[in-house]
Design an enzyme around this catalytic site. Structure first.
Site, PDB file in Angstrom:
ATOM      1  N   LYS A  45     131.681 -20.745 -37.106  1.00 36.00           N
ATOM      2  CA  LYS A  45     131.453 -19.300 -37.259  1.00 36.00           C
ATOM      3  C   LYS A  45     132.207 -18.560 -36.149  1.00 36.00           C
ATOM      4  O   LYS A  45     132.648 -19.171 -35.174  1.00 36.00           O
ATOM      5  CB  LYS A  45     129.950 -19.004 -37.181  1.00 36.00           C
ATOM      6  CG  LYS A  45     129.282 -19.453 -35.883  1.00 36.00           C
ATOM      7  CD  LYS A  45     127.768 -19.419 -35.991  1.00 36.00           C
ATOM      8  CE  LYS A  45     127.114 -19.886 -34.704  1.00 36.00           C
ATOM      9  NZ  LYS A  45     125.668 -20.066 -34.849  1.00 36.00           N
ATOM     10  N   ARG A 143     113.831 -16.010 -36.938  1.00 38.16           N
ATOM     11  CA  ARG A 143     115.034 -15.277 -37.354  1.00 38.16           C
ATOM     12  C   ARG A 143     115.084 -15.178 -38.875  1.00 38.16           C
ATOM     13  O   ARG A 143     114.822 -14.134 -39.435  1.00 38.16           O
ATOM     14  CB  ARG A 143     116.256 -16.000 -36.770  1.00 38.16           C
ATOM     15  CG  ARG A 143     117.536 -15.231 -36.838  1.00 38.16           C
ATOM     16  CD  ARG A 143     118.618 -15.824 -35.949  1.00 38.16           C
ATOM     17  NE  ARG A 143     119.065 -17.144 -36.342  1.00 38.16           N
ATOM     18  CZ  ARG A 143     120.067 -17.805 -35.734  1.00 38.16           C
ATOM     19  NH1 ARG A 143     120.696 -17.253 -34.719  1.00 38.16           N
ATOM     20  NH2 ARG A 143     120.427 -19.001 -36.135  1.00 38.16           N
ATOM     21  N   HIS A 173     116.331 -24.474 -37.185  1.00 35.20           N
ATOM     22  CA  HIS A 173     117.175 -24.191 -36.014  1.00 35.20           C
ATOM     23  C   HIS A 173     116.305 -24.066 -34.773  1.00 35.20           C
ATOM     24  O   HIS A 173     115.290 -23.377 -34.786  1.00 35.20           O
ATOM     25  CB  HIS A 173     117.958 -22.899 -36.266  1.00 35.20           C
ATOM     26  CG  HIS A 173     119.019 -22.640 -35.247  1.00 35.20           C
ATOM     27  ND1 HIS A 173     119.970 -23.586 -34.897  1.00 35.20           N
ATOM     28  CD2 HIS A 173     119.300 -21.541 -34.499  1.00 35.20           C
ATOM     29  CE1 HIS A 173     120.775 -23.070 -33.977  1.00 35.20           C
ATOM     30  NE2 HIS A 173     120.390 -21.846 -33.715  1.00 35.20           N
ATOM     31  N   ARG A 235     124.405 -30.292 -36.851  1.00 37.28           N
ATOM     32  CA  ARG A 235     125.326 -29.150 -36.832  1.00 37.28           C
ATOM     33  C   ARG A 235     125.866 -28.980 -35.420  1.00 37.28           C
ATOM     34  O   ARG A 235     125.132 -28.538 -34.529  1.00 37.28           O
ATOM     35  CB  ARG A 235     124.593 -27.869 -37.279  1.00 37.28           C
ATOM     36  CG  ARG A 235     123.980 -27.947 -38.665  1.00 37.28           C
ATOM     37  CD  ARG A 235     123.370 -26.619 -39.097  1.00 37.28           C
ATOM     38  NE  ARG A 235     122.413 -26.074 -38.147  1.00 37.28           N
ATOM     39  CZ  ARG A 235     121.110 -26.379 -38.138  1.00 37.28           C
ATOM     40  NH1 ARG A 235     120.599 -27.201 -39.026  1.00 37.28           N
ATOM     41  NH2 ARG A 235     120.325 -25.845 -37.227  1.00 37.28           N
ATOM     42  N   TYR A 280     142.250   1.280 -11.196  1.00 37.33           N
ATOM     43  CA  TYR A 280     141.333   2.404 -11.407  1.00 37.33           C
ATOM     44  C   TYR A 280     140.246   2.457 -10.335  1.00 37.33           C
ATOM     45  O   TYR A 280     139.692   1.432  -9.949  1.00 37.33           O
ATOM     46  CB  TYR A 280     140.639   2.266 -12.760  1.00 37.33           C
ATOM     47  CG  TYR A 280     141.546   2.498 -13.939  1.00 37.33           C
ATOM     48  CD1 TYR A 280     142.167   3.734 -14.127  1.00 37.33           C
ATOM     49  CD2 TYR A 280     141.750   1.496 -14.876  1.00 37.33           C
ATOM     50  CE1 TYR A 280     142.992   3.943 -15.226  1.00 37.33           C
ATOM     51  CE2 TYR A 280     142.569   1.703 -15.971  1.00 37.33           C
ATOM     52  CZ  TYR A 280     143.191   2.935 -16.141  1.00 37.33           C
ATOM     53  OH  TYR A 280     144.002   3.140 -17.230  1.00 37.33           O
ATOM     54  N   CYS A 327     141.886  -3.788 -16.073  1.00 35.41           N
ATOM     55  CA  CYS A 327     142.120  -2.696 -17.030  1.00 35.41           C
ATOM     56  C   CYS A 327     142.045  -3.260 -18.453  1.00 35.41           C
ATOM     57  O   CYS A 327     141.834  -4.451 -18.652  1.00 35.41           O
ATOM     58  CB  CYS A 327     143.491  -2.072 -16.812  1.00 35.41           C
ATOM     59  SG  CYS A 327     143.904  -1.701 -15.103  1.00 35.41           S
ATOM     60  N   MET A 328     142.281  -2.389 -19.435  1.00 34.43           N
ATOM     61  CA  MET A 328     142.184  -2.848 -20.822  1.00 34.43           C
ATOM     62  C   MET A 328     143.242  -3.902 -21.144  1.00 34.43           C
ATOM     63  O   MET A 328     142.966  -4.869 -21.853  1.00 34.43           O
ATOM     64  CB  MET A 328     142.323  -1.657 -21.779  1.00 34.43           C
ATOM     65  CG  MET A 328     141.994  -2.026 -23.221  1.00 34.43           C
ATOM     66  SD  MET A 328     142.254  -0.679 -24.368  1.00 34.43           S
ATOM     67  CE  MET A 328     140.931   0.426 -23.941  1.00 34.43           C
ATOM     68  N   ASP A 329     144.445  -3.732 -20.592  1.00 30.47           N
ATOM     69  CA  ASP A 329     145.545  -4.624 -20.974  1.00 30.47           C
ATOM     70  C   ASP A 329     146.294  -5.233 -19.802  1.00 30.47           C
ATOM     71  O   ASP A 329     147.302  -5.906 -20.004  1.00 30.47           O
ATOM     72  CB  ASP A 329     146.558  -3.839 -21.826  1.00 30.47           C
ATOM     73  CG  ASP A 329     145.873  -2.910 -22.791  1.00 30.47           C
ATOM     74  OD1 ASP A 329     145.294  -3.391 -23.769  1.00 30.47           O
ATOM     75  OD2 ASP A 329     145.869  -1.684 -22.526  1.00 30.47           O
TER      76      ASP A 329
HETATM   77  C1  LIG Z   1     125.256 -21.264 -34.286  1.00 25.81           C
HETATM   78  C2  LIG Z   1     124.373 -22.215 -34.955  1.00 25.81           C
HETATM   79  C3  LIG Z   1     124.510 -23.586 -34.715  1.00 25.81           C
HETATM   80  C4  LIG Z   1     125.411 -24.155 -33.646  1.00 25.81           C
HETATM   81  O1  LIG Z   1     124.843 -23.941 -32.368  1.00 25.81           O
HETATM   82  P1  LIG Z   1     125.463 -24.653 -31.070  1.00 25.81           P
HETATM   83  O2  LIG Z   1     124.494 -24.357 -29.994  1.00 25.81           O
HETATM   84  O3  LIG Z   1     126.779 -23.980 -30.832  1.00 25.81           O
HETATM   85  O4  LIG Z   1     125.624 -26.068 -31.416  1.00 25.81           O
HETATM   86  C5  LIG Z   1     123.753 -24.455 -35.476  1.00 25.81           C
HETATM   87  N1  LIG Z   1     122.890 -23.990 -36.405  1.00 25.81           N
HETATM   88  C6  LIG Z   1     122.711 -22.674 -36.634  1.00 25.81           C
HETATM   89  C7  LIG Z   1     121.726 -22.240 -37.662  1.00 25.81           C
HETATM   90  C8  LIG Z   1     123.435 -21.736 -35.908  1.00 25.81           C
HETATM   91  O5  LIG Z   1     123.236 -20.435 -36.133  1.00 25.81           O
END
Ligand SMILES: *Cc1c(COP(=O)(O)O)cnc(C)c1O
Length: 400
Positions: A45, A143, A173, A235, A280, A327-329
């Site tokens: 993600k 969540r 999770h 995951r 700045y 700065c920004m850049d």
């Molecule tokens: C982001 C996420 C993960 C991965 O988490 P890490 O701490 O980066 O391994 C796994 N499961 C769910 C549902 C997540 O939102």
């Protein structure tokens, strides 16, 4: 200007170097600690935590134990679906406007509301396909997800009976797997596996994939072999990129390697006289003659402004202090210790140069930014170069 020249300019100003071998190696090191037969979902993600989701997925397509990919938004899912064959799941909520495209592309949404189930089932029946879903269970994150109780059981039963729906996965999770005390995560796991058992025993429904472990869970729970035997996928997110889930839970013992480094090139070198201010707000004033280099990157590239007067970069393997505000850049660094330094020389903002190394954890601690957040934001404007099998290829298709 040709596209090649544009790409070259972007690379000179600064680029993220992404080590795909390190990413594959990190997964391999984690996979060796898992019970045999356990598959891995690569969490990519936020454009692979800023590392570039498409290239990472392509690098993992042939890895046999990588079951598939997890993303957070529908756009991320569609981008991957165009180039990958393995399953793609969406970890968060998908809004109804994308359901038909999800069903057609075989993208797996997380489904925990009845209206979603019904809408997906209608589309599946109308298009003659199956809507393949994963069901999240809220065991303490608060969540999304169904509850691990009778109401949750009724939801699973309803889904299992719908002709257009195929339940591929059930997951939960952890809210606190990255802490010193593993008790809260084990309590979530107990609730989750108890619920999975009830689905099997009371409903007679077999869900093929049951998953709970995030990176911290892989390092702390599954590696300690305290995990229940009915989990068959994990995951992996942050640890795949070689970064630590927290200060308490690190991948050091496993030898995980950071995959991202950030380089720029000096745009200007000048002598500054005592009394002259830099950047700045004039927050830094030279008290003696010094040599100052300008680096053409800034917070617009995700490099934290909070590193002003605090952060360091590496030039010729030496640490050089940031002077005044970022700065920004652009920002300025003290190169007085390298009197013959020249424009175009390489500046390392993140990663290794010789014996010195600046980590995402170091920059995160200095700037008050979580290491996850730091790398995500660095991925927003900078182009990338990927290293794989000893060769480096620039990615003109990356950002911007
Ligand atoms: C982001 C996420 C993960 C991965 O988490 P890490 O701490 O980066 O391994 C796994 N499961 C769910 C549902 C997540 O939102």
């Amino acid at each position: 200007m040709t596209e090649d020249q544009i790409t070259q300019n972007q690379m000179e100003r600064g680029f993220l170097r992404i080590d795909l071998d390190a990413i594959r190696g990190n997964l391999e090191k984690m996979h060796r600690t898992l019970r045999s037969g356990t598959g891995m979902i690569a969490v990519i993600k936020a454009n692979g935590y800023g590392h570039g989701a498409v290239r990472i997925a392509q690098a993992l397509e042939e890895v046999p134990y990588v079951f598939g990919y997890a993303v957070a938004t529908a756009e991320e899912a569609f981008e991957l679906a165009a180039v990958c064959k393995k399953p793609i799941m969406l970890l968060g909520y998908a809004f109804p406007s994308v359901y038909e495209e999800f069903v057609r592309a075989g993208i797996r949404p997380s489904v925990f509301r009845e209206d979603t189930l019904e809408a997906l089932c209608d589309i599946a029946l109308r298009t003659g396909r199956k809507a393949v879903i994963h069901i999240p269970v809220d065991t303490g994150m608060g969540r999304i997800g169904i509850t691990p109780d009778d109401a949750g059981l009724a939801f699973v039963q309803k889904a299992a009976k719908m002709p257009g729906i195929e339940i591929e996965g059930l997951f939960t999770h952890f809210a606190r797997a990255d802490e010193e005390d593993v008790t809260p995560a084990l309590e979530q796991l107990r609730l989750f596996t108890g619920f999975a058992d009830r689905i099997r025993q009371e409903l007679g429904v077999e869900i093929p994939h049951i998953h709970a472990m995030n990176s911290a869970g892989i390092l702390r729970i599954q590696a300690a072999d305290t995990d229940p035997k009915n989990l068959d996928l994990v995951r992996a997110g942050i640890t795949m990129y070689g970064l630590d889930p927290s200060g308490e839970v690190t991948g050091r013992a496993l030898g995980l390697q950071p995959a991202m480094s950030l380089c720029s090139h000096i745009s200007f070198v000048k002598e500054v006289l005592p009394g002259q201010s830099i950047s700045y707000g004039g927050t830094f004033t030279a008290s003696e003659k010094m040599l100052v280099a300008t680096v053409p990157l800034g917070y617009g590239d995700g490099y934290p402004r909070a590193l002003s007067a605090k952060g360091e970069v590496l030039i010729r393997g030496r640490r050089c202090q940031i002077l005044g505000r970022v700065c920004m850049d652009q920002f300025m660094v003290d190169v007085s210790a390298i009197p013959d330094v020249r424009p175009f020389e390489r500046v390392t903002l993140l990663g290794r140069d010789g014996a010195e190394c600046i980590t995402a954890e170091e920059l995160g601690a200095l700037s008050g930014r979580f290491n996850y957040e730091l790398v995500c934001l660095l991925g927003v404007r900078l182009p990338r170069a990927y290293e794989s099998g000893g060769t480096v290829f620039f990615d003109p298709g990356g950002n911007p």
